[in-house]
Design an enzyme around this catalytic site. Structure first.
Site, PDB file in Angstrom:
ATOM      1  N   PRO A  48       0.719  -1.388  -0.055  1.00 56.81           N
ATOM      2  CA  PRO A  48      -0.050   0.128   0.167  1.00 56.81           C
ATOM      3  C   PRO A  48       0.812   1.249   0.020  1.00 56.81           C
ATOM      4  O   PRO A  48       0.457   2.271  -0.451  1.00 56.81           O
ATOM      5  CB  PRO A  48      -0.749   0.017   1.377  1.00 56.81           C
ATOM      6  CG  PRO A  48      -0.457  -1.397   1.955  1.00 56.81           C
ATOM      7  CD  PRO A  48       0.655  -2.152   1.319  1.00 56.81           C
ATOM      8  N   PRO A 174      44.473  10.477   0.056  1.00 54.97           N
ATOM      9  CA  PRO A 174      45.188  11.445   0.858  1.00 54.97           C
ATOM     10  C   PRO A 174      46.237  10.612   1.909  1.00 54.97           C
ATOM     11  O   PRO A 174      47.011  11.490   2.267  1.00 54.97           O
ATOM     12  CB  PRO A 174      44.133  11.954   1.919  1.00 54.97           C
ATOM     13  CG  PRO A 174      43.120  10.815   2.190  1.00 54.97           C
ATOM     14  CD  PRO A 174      42.905  10.052   0.841  1.00 54.97           C
ATOM     15  N   ASP A 197      54.417   7.874  -6.938  1.00 54.30           N
ATOM     16  CA  ASP A 197      54.882   9.060  -6.266  1.00 54.30           C
ATOM     17  C   ASP A 197      54.964   8.918  -4.745  1.00 54.30           C
ATOM     18  O   ASP A 197      54.497   8.174  -4.038  1.00 54.30           O
ATOM     19  CB  ASP A 197      53.711  10.261  -6.611  1.00 54.30           C
ATOM     20  CG  ASP A 197      53.654  10.604  -8.055  1.00 54.30           C
ATOM     21  OD1 ASP A 197      54.534  10.293  -8.958  1.00 54.30           O
ATOM     22  OD2 ASP A 197      52.776  11.353  -8.422  1.00 54.30           O
ATOM     23  N   LYS A 219      57.787  12.828  -6.549  1.00 50.93           N
ATOM     24  CA  LYS A 219      57.981  14.371  -6.820  1.00 50.93           C
ATOM     25  C   LYS A 219      57.714  15.027  -5.486  1.00 50.93           C
ATOM     26  O   LYS A 219      56.830  15.571  -4.898  1.00 50.93           O
ATOM     27  CB  LYS A 219      56.752  14.857  -7.615  1.00 50.93           C
ATOM     28  CG  LYS A 219      56.750  14.540  -9.047  1.00 50.93           C
ATOM     29  CD  LYS A 219      55.690  15.555  -9.921  1.00 50.93           C
ATOM     30  CE  LYS A 219      55.504  15.019 -11.320  1.00 50.93           C
ATOM     31  NZ  LYS A 219      55.434  13.722 -11.705  1.00 50.93           N
ATOM     32  N   GLY A 250      49.043  10.341  -5.193  1.00 47.32           N
ATOM     33  CA  GLY A 250      48.498  10.612  -4.132  1.00 47.32           C
ATOM     34  C   GLY A 250      47.201  11.498  -4.342  1.00 47.32           C
ATOM     35  O   GLY A 250      47.043  12.092  -5.481  1.00 47.32           O
TER      36      GLY A 250
END
Length: 403
Positions: A48, A174, A197, A219, A250
C-alpha cells in the site's frame, strides 16, 4: 507446509525477464530490490505504501509497483518471491501461497520460515560470490566482506588472465592505504609495473607480488623531481612492452596531479588509459581535522588553489584579488613554502586578518598534525611549529567552527 533447513543448496538463478514478486515496499524491500533489478528480472512490488527510494524505482520504470494490499493469487506466474512486510500474518500467507505454487520464497523477517534464504553477496570484476552460514547473517556478512577485501587487494589469487596492456591512472587518496577506492586497489593488484609518487600510500606497495616492477617517480615537494617527460615515456614504453601499468598517485590524479598530462601523452601514443578518481586531500585533509569546507549558513563556496607559484609570479593563473573578496572557503595545496606571500596578498586585498585558518599536515596518517591560527599569524605559526609539506591550508570561517 515444509520448513526451511540450515543445509541450503547454493545455486545461481537466472531471473532475466522472469517475474519476481516482492510483497512489501519498506526499507527491507528497498535493500533487496537493487540486486533483483540487476539480474534483469521483471520485478513487481505489491504494498500500500512505499519508501521514497522504492517509489523512485517505480517512477523510473525499473520496477512495477502495485499500491495495494497483498492478495492470495499475487504469486501466479512468479519464479521467485520475497515476503518483506511488517506483518507476520501477511508474510506467512505469502510463504504459504509460494509453497502451494512451488515458488521459492524468501521470508525477510524469519529466514527459516521461507523456502529460500538470501546469501551475503558481493561482486568483483565479473565474479559473484555468496555466503550462507545457517541462519547467522552477521557471520555471512563478515566472511563476505573479508573475502571481498582479500580478492580486491590481491591477497587471494583469482587465477585470471593477465590484464591487457594499458595504463591505469589511479588516485591513491590522501595517504592512508584504506582510503584508496575499491577499483583502484583492484587494478593495482593486477599491475605488471607500478609507477608511484611520494604522496601515494606506500603501504600498498607491500601487497604487490615479487614479480611486479616498482618505479619511483617521486615528486618530493621542493626536492628532487622526476621529469614529467620521462614519466610519460616510461608509461608508454612499458605498455608497448606488453605490460599493464598502474600509475599510482596521491589524492586524485586530476587535482594538481598532472594526471591529464599523462592521459594526453598516452592518447597521442595510442595507449589505452583507465581513469580511477581518488579522494582528494583538498577536502579529506580538512575533514580529518574536523573542518568542513562548506557549512550551511557559513560557506557557500569552496575554492581549491595551487600554491606552487607566488601571487606575483608571472606564471600564476590565479586572480588573488578576486579570491580575497570571497567570504567562503579557500583551500591551498602546495602552499607551505609561500604562505607568507599568500596571506599578505589576501589581507592586502580585503580578507580580514583575523580570518580563521586550519593547517593539516600529513592528513590520515599516523603523523598527522593540526594547527589552528589566523590569516595574520599563519606564516609565523607554521614556521614556529615546523609544519612541513605535504600540508593543506584552509582559510575561512569554517576553520573556526570547532577549535
Amino acid at each position: 507446509m515444509a520448513t526451511s533447513s540450515d543445509n541450503h543448496y547454493l545455486a545461481g538463478l537466472d531471473l532475466n525477464d522472469r517475474r519476481v514478486v516482492v510483497i512489501g515496499a519498506g526499507t527491507v524491500a528497498q535493500r533487496r530490490l537493487p540486486r533483483l533489478i540487476s539480474t534483469g528480472a521483471a520485478v513487481e512490488v505489491i504494498a500500500p505504501q512505499a519508501t521514497p527510494a522504492v517509489e523512485a524505482l517505480a517512477d523510473s520504470g525499473e520496477i512495477t509497483w502495485s499500491p495495494r494490499e497483498y492478495l492470495d493469487g499475487d504469486l501466479d506466474g512468479a519464479w521467485y518471491a520475497v515476503a518483506a512486510t511488517a506483518s507476520d500474518e501477511v508474510n506467512a500467507a505469502v510463504v504459504a501461497e509460494a509453497e502451494r505454487r512451488r515458488v521459492f520464497c524468501v521470508r525477510a523477517d524469519h529466514g527459516a520460515g521461507g523456502s529460500a534464504v538470501t546469501p551475503a553477496v558481493a561482486e568483483h570484476d565479473g565474479l559473484l560470490f555468496g555466503v550462507l552460514s545457517g541462519g547467522k547473517p552477521r557471520r555471512s556478512a563478515g566472511v563476505r566482506d573479508a573475502l571481498l577485501e582479500a580478492v580486491q587487494s590481491g591477497v587471494i589469487d583469482e587465477h585470471t588472465e593477465p590484464h591487457a596492456p594499458g595504463v591505469a591512472l589511479i588516485g591513491g587518496g590522501p595517504g592512508a592505504p584504506d582510503l584508496i577506492t575499491v577499483r583502484g586497489r583492484r587494478l593495482l593488484a593486477k599491475a605488471d609495473v607500478v609507477i608511484t609518487d611520494h604522496l601515494a600510500p606506500r603501504e600498498l606497495l607491500e601487497e604487490l607480488g615479487p614479480d611486479v616492477e616498482v618505479i619511483d617517480a617521486s615528486k618530493i615537494p621542493y626536492g628532487r623531481a622526476a621529469s614529467q617527460a620521462v614519466i610519460n615515456e616510461t608509461l608508454i614504453e612499458s605498455v608497448r612492452a606488453g605490460k599493464f601499468v598502474a600509475r599510482l598517485k596521491g589524492g586524485d590524479p586530476f587535482v594538481f596531479g598532472r594526471g591529464f598530462e599523462e592521459l594526453l601523452a598516452c592518447d597521442e601514443a595510442g595507449v589505452p588509459v583507465t581513469i580511477v578518481p581518488g579522494v582528494t586531500s583538498a577536502f579529506s585533509a580538512p575533514a580529518m581535522a574536523e573542518v568542513p569546507v562548506t557549512h550551511r549558513g557559513v560557506a557557500h563556496e569552496a575554492v581549491v588553489v595551487s600554491g606552487h607559484v607566488a601571487p606575483d609570479d608571472e606564471r600564476s593563473l590565479v586572480d588573488w584579488e578576486a579570491l580575497a573578496r570571497l567570504r567562503g572557503t579557500l583551500v591551498l595545496l602546495m602552499a607551505v613554502k609561500r604562505i607568507d606571500a599568500f596571506a599578505e596578498t589576501l589581507i592586502k586585498h580585503g580578507r580580514p586578518a583575523d580570518t580563521p585558518v586550519a593547517v593539516v599536515q600529513e592528513a590520515t596518517t599516523g603523523t598527522q598534525r593540526n594547527l589552528r591560527t589566523t590569516l595574520a599569524r599563519v606564516a609565523q605559526d607554521i614556521q614556529d611549529q615546523d609544519i612541513k609539506p605535504p600540508a593543506v591550508i584552509v582559510i575561512g570561517p569554517v576553520a573556526g567552527l570547532k577549535d
